[in-house]
Design an enzyme around this catalytic site. Sequence first.
Site, short mmCIF file in Angstrom:
data_model
loop_
_atom_site.label_atom_id
_atom_site.label_comp_id
_atom_site.label_asym_id
_atom_site.label_seq_id
_atom_site.Cartn_x
_atom_site.Cartn_y
_atom_site.Cartn_z
N LYS A 73 28.86 44.35 38.34
CA LYS A 73 30.15 44.49 39.03
C LYS A 73 30.91 45.61 38.33
O LYS A 73 30.83 45.75 37.10
CB LYS A 73 30.87 43.14 38.90
CG LYS A 73 32.16 42.98 39.68
CD LYS A 73 32.70 41.55 39.48
CE LYS A 73 33.99 41.29 40.21
NZ LYS A 73 34.46 39.89 40.06
N SER A 148 35.66 37.80 44.44
CA SER A 148 35.80 39.24 44.36
C SER A 148 34.49 39.98 44.06
O SER A 148 34.41 41.19 44.24
CB SER A 148 36.80 39.60 43.26
OG SER A 148 36.32 39.15 42.00
N SER A 172 34.98 33.82 41.99
CA SER A 172 34.49 35.13 42.42
C SER A 172 32.98 35.33 42.35
O SER A 172 32.48 36.32 42.86
CB SER A 172 35.16 36.24 41.62
OG SER A 172 36.41 36.49 42.17
N1 GLN Z 1 39.61 34.54 44.83
C1 GLN Z 1 40.16 34.21 43.55
C2 GLN Z 1 41.38 35.04 43.31
O1 GLN Z 1 41.68 35.86 44.10
C3 GLN Z 1 39.16 34.35 42.47
C4 GLN Z 1 39.12 35.66 41.80
C5 GLN Z 1 38.11 35.75 40.71
O2 GLN Z 1 37.41 34.77 40.39
N2 GLN Z 1 38.04 36.91 40.10
O3 GLN Z 1 42.05 34.88 42.33
#
Ligand code: GLN
Length: 467
Positions: A73, A148, A172
């Site tokens: 990532k 994400s 994420s």
């Molecule tokens: N969707 C969650 C958020 O927006 C998780 C994000 C993540 O785990 N980086 O915070």
Amino acid sequence: MKITDRVARIVNGDTTARQEVETALAKAKEAKGYHALLSLTADRALKRADEIDTRIASGESVGPLAGVPFVVKDNYLAFGAPTTAAVKILENFQAPLQATVVDKLEAAGAICIGKSNLDAFAHGASTENSAYGVTKNAVDQTKVAGGSSGGSAVVTALDIVPFALGSDTGGSIRQPASFNGVYGYKPTYGTSSRYGVVAMASSTDTMGCFAKCAEDVALVTSIMAGRDEKDMTTLPDFFEPTTFVQPKLRIGLVKDAMSDDVDQEVRGCTLEYVERLRAAGHVVEEVEMPLLKYTLAMYYIIIPAEVSSNLARFDGIRYGYRAHDVKTLAELYGRSRDEGFVTENKRRIMIGSYVLSSGFFDAYYLQAQKARTLLIQAFDTLFSQYDFLILPTAPTPAFGIGENTDDPVKMYLADVMTVPASLAGLPALSVPAGVSKAGLPIGIQLIGPAKSDAAMLALAGSMEAKE
Ligand code: GLN
């Protein structure tokens, strides 16, 4: 093909590391339309492949991941391409060092071939918040990849690489895994080093991977895991891959995660998996977790607070983007941040600054932390009676691109199933469990007590064998 079989083929001379890397790069180029990758690290990858091939040819011993291509990532610092975290403020930022886990994987012979798209600074649940464009779902290009870590999920699902790294702060890794039909694993907090990964929320950030089977997840984790002096929250290595599954495990089905608000096909898949667990001799009972409905509220107070603090370092002076034509220092900071962050980053900085401000700290931040303690205690109570918990990974299969972008709260609801394990620091795994009538993948989620990671992966692996 399992990673161990791939490595065996390379070591036995059935293929070479170079061939494997070239194939992965070619597949990545073919899949350009998904926009899963922000950059390729082709030159460096091919050079490393040749080095590994030379070592194999001269009979030297090579690591357990020798010649296996992977993707990280783009919030992981890695050589060979910029580290952008999908924000403009880090455009062209060349990492001066590599993340500890990337170094460890490379030392084991794995070869990073590229960097994947994500929501800007990992803020999001669809990879639509990237400053560099949306990633499309691996199965249906009109749907989101999830987020994400959407790009890493898609490159794994498309078989470009056998594994890819993500970061999971609130879901994420797990949620995009569910949306694309691959395994996504968030380890116990502190299992692997966060050093060299752009911080989101330091108290829940975890580094994990996507792969096609539980055994591969375990292999990659065994290399990533362990104490790192550069990350004081890392645990001494406890991760021992195993295939042993205790007979008659006690598993709690979280009833509060199975309400009518949850997509019917998602509930159906979860119940089918429960039946398979029962058929394998395990005991599954419904359990209650009344705090579940408050976890999103806790999460969206605590995480923005940490985000606002972690993002304070991006000031236009030390890293990346700097605004032009400014007259004062305050204007330099303000405009660089305004132009360098995406809307969701700014929303979280504002929420975080608000809940940490002296007037509202007690009412929001402190309350949320107290509620978090109650959540941790509720998990402890459940794990005194059950070995694992099962619930859906996400309330729906992948939603349409653009469908949730107008309303942040609607987007936040995608995280309702994943944030509890994050707030409690527990290991959790999304397992591909079926497809909807429309053909979209659906995942189920296992959550275990701290450090039950290897046992949880073994359970998931044993269920694969029964498919
Ligand atoms: N969707 C969650 C958020 O927006 C998780 C994000 C993540 O785990 N980086 O915070």
